[in-house]
Design a protein around this motif. Structure first.
Motif: not given
Lengths: 135, 300
Positions: A52-70
């Motif tokens: 994999i020549i490019a990109p050198h860095r990759y930021s896929p990100q992710y989701c985390q945390g509690d879901c509020p009740r409402a």
């Protein structure tokens, strides 16, 4: 309130300043609420930088945390999400609470060397999470 | 990943595409049903890496032929023109490609003979194996990519008039070429020594790619004359241009599910991702767009 406290010491303890904060806690949004978190990787960490020549860095990100009740409009969650939450809380605790998952993505362009030595530039859909939701 | 076999199954592209044997090695639990694998070319190798508990670089076991350094330099330049540093595709001007494949000839035979009238004629028989192109990748444009290193002094501006004739050549039976195609073009060398020249051969290649031709044989004759744009119009003797065999460049539109169809967004009025990412700027209304970035500040 002093007279009421004297008359009914038990009820009074439920509304003492200390317990007030406990009482209100059930309405406050969870501290680690569902949201997008940064994550950056370089393909050399995976030892894939040979092809994999490019990109050198990759930021896929992710989701985390509690879901509020409402949930409501804050996450664009369907009504089903609140129904699932009620089921989990009041009917059957084995039903999982709603999860914090990606709702939108952006693409990524990748330059790679194919096994036959040819070189390919490709644009892939849905490679970077850009927004979270509760489902 | 599907391989383009006699059943017409399409080979799904994928930058993590594994050699066919990897998919068969996968733990049966991880192997997807045939139908589900369409468009998920990334899965087999990703699952294999995950099933080995940690991203062991299984790819280091897979021998890869090393590409030509000139070709690599050209593709890196194309990447910089097509995507941002983070790898986000730019909204392409003009051609709506989401895939570009560069092939270097897997075999070549050179001939050179002097023609009294035309001067030096370089002819070379080239064989390109384009097996990596899938049926879901539709050809938009195809060019022969020549890189010219000239020893000519770069002070004066020089114009080359070149004639290129291409014939589809069937090495096996030496039948006379079925398709011939000649075009002339002029090259103008200014300051730079190295010059990339893209010679459009789309009309020549279109029928071959559409017919799923896996090996493309070309007999290419190349004549270059040199003239000085300022002074004489008569072209002097043929110049000694070091001709490196060309690469074959295919601009494609990959119609598979996992490929990005940015122009679709443009057509539907949504912004291209590069501009969309600016939408995440702090000026955005915090209440409306939950789930983006840090919520502490917004809630406060």
């Amino acid at each position: 309130s002093r007279q009421r406290r004297n008359e009914n010491p038990k009820a009074a303890s439920a509304t003492s300043p200390y317990n007030l904060s406990e009482y209100f806690k059930q309405f406050v949004f969870p501290q680690n609420e569902c949201e997008l978190h940064n994550f950056r990787l370089s393909f050399s960490q995976l030892k894939w930088d040979k092809w994999i020549i490019a990109p050198h860095r990759y930021s896929p990100q992710y989701c985390q945390g509690d879901c509020p009740r409402a949930m409501g409009h804050r996450y664009g969650s369907p009504v089903h999400t609140m129904v699932q939450n009620l089921i989990s809380e009041q009917l059957d605790p084995s039903v999982p609470r709603p999860s914090c998952v990606p709702a939108e993505y952006s693409p990524l362009s990748v330059l790679t060397i194919e096994p036959d030595g040819s070189i390919v530039y490709k644009e892939y859909e849905d490679m970077i999470a850009t927004k979270c939701t509760c489902r | 990943p599907h391989s383009r076999g006699p059943g017409g199954l399409e080979k799904a592209p994928g930058f993590l595409e594994a050699p066919e044997d990897v998919a068969s090695e996968l733990n049966p639990v991880l192997r997807l049903p045939k139908g589900a694998r369409r468009g998920y070319a990334l899965l087999p190798p990703l699952l294999k890496v995950l099933s080995e508990r940690g991203a062991r670089s299984w790819h280091s076991e897979v021998p890869r032929l090393q590409p030509d350094s000139r070709a690599l330099r050209f593709m890196k330049r194309l990447y910089k023109m097509s995507a941002t540093r983070e790898g986000i595709p730019k909204a392409h001007k003009g051609l709506l490609y989401n895939t570009v494949r560069l092939f270097t000839p897997c075999s070549e035979r050179r001939h050179r003979h002097r023609d009294l009238v035309k001067g030096d004629i370089h002819s070379v028989d080239l064989l390109f194996n384009v097996d990596r192109v899938t049926a879901l990748e539709h050809l938009l444009k195809s060019v022969l990519l020549y890189s010219f290193d000239t020893s000519v002094p770069t002070s004066s501006s020089i114009t080359f008039i070149c004639h290129l004739s291409i014939k589809e050549h069937d090495f096996s039976s030496q039948v006379c070429p079925s398709i011939s195609h000649s075009l002339a073009f002029s090259l103008h060398f200014g300051v730079r020594k190295r010059k990339w020249v893209e010679i459009d051969v789309t009309s020549f290649l279109q029928p071959l790619i559409a017919a799923n031709r896996r090996n493309i044989h070309m007999a290419v004759n190349f004549t270059c004359l040199m003239g000085d744009a300022q002074r004489s119009t008569k072209l002097e003797n043929p110049v000694n241009v070091t001709l490196v065999p060309p690469s074959l460049l295919l601009y494609l539109n990959d119609t598979s599910e996992q490929a990005y169809h940015g122009w679709n967004l443009l057509r539907n009025g949504r912004k291209s991702p590069v501009r969309a990412r600016q939408r995440n700027s702090p000026l955005v209304d915090p209440a409306g767009d939950k789930g983006k970035g840090n919520s502490q500040g917004k809630r406060a």
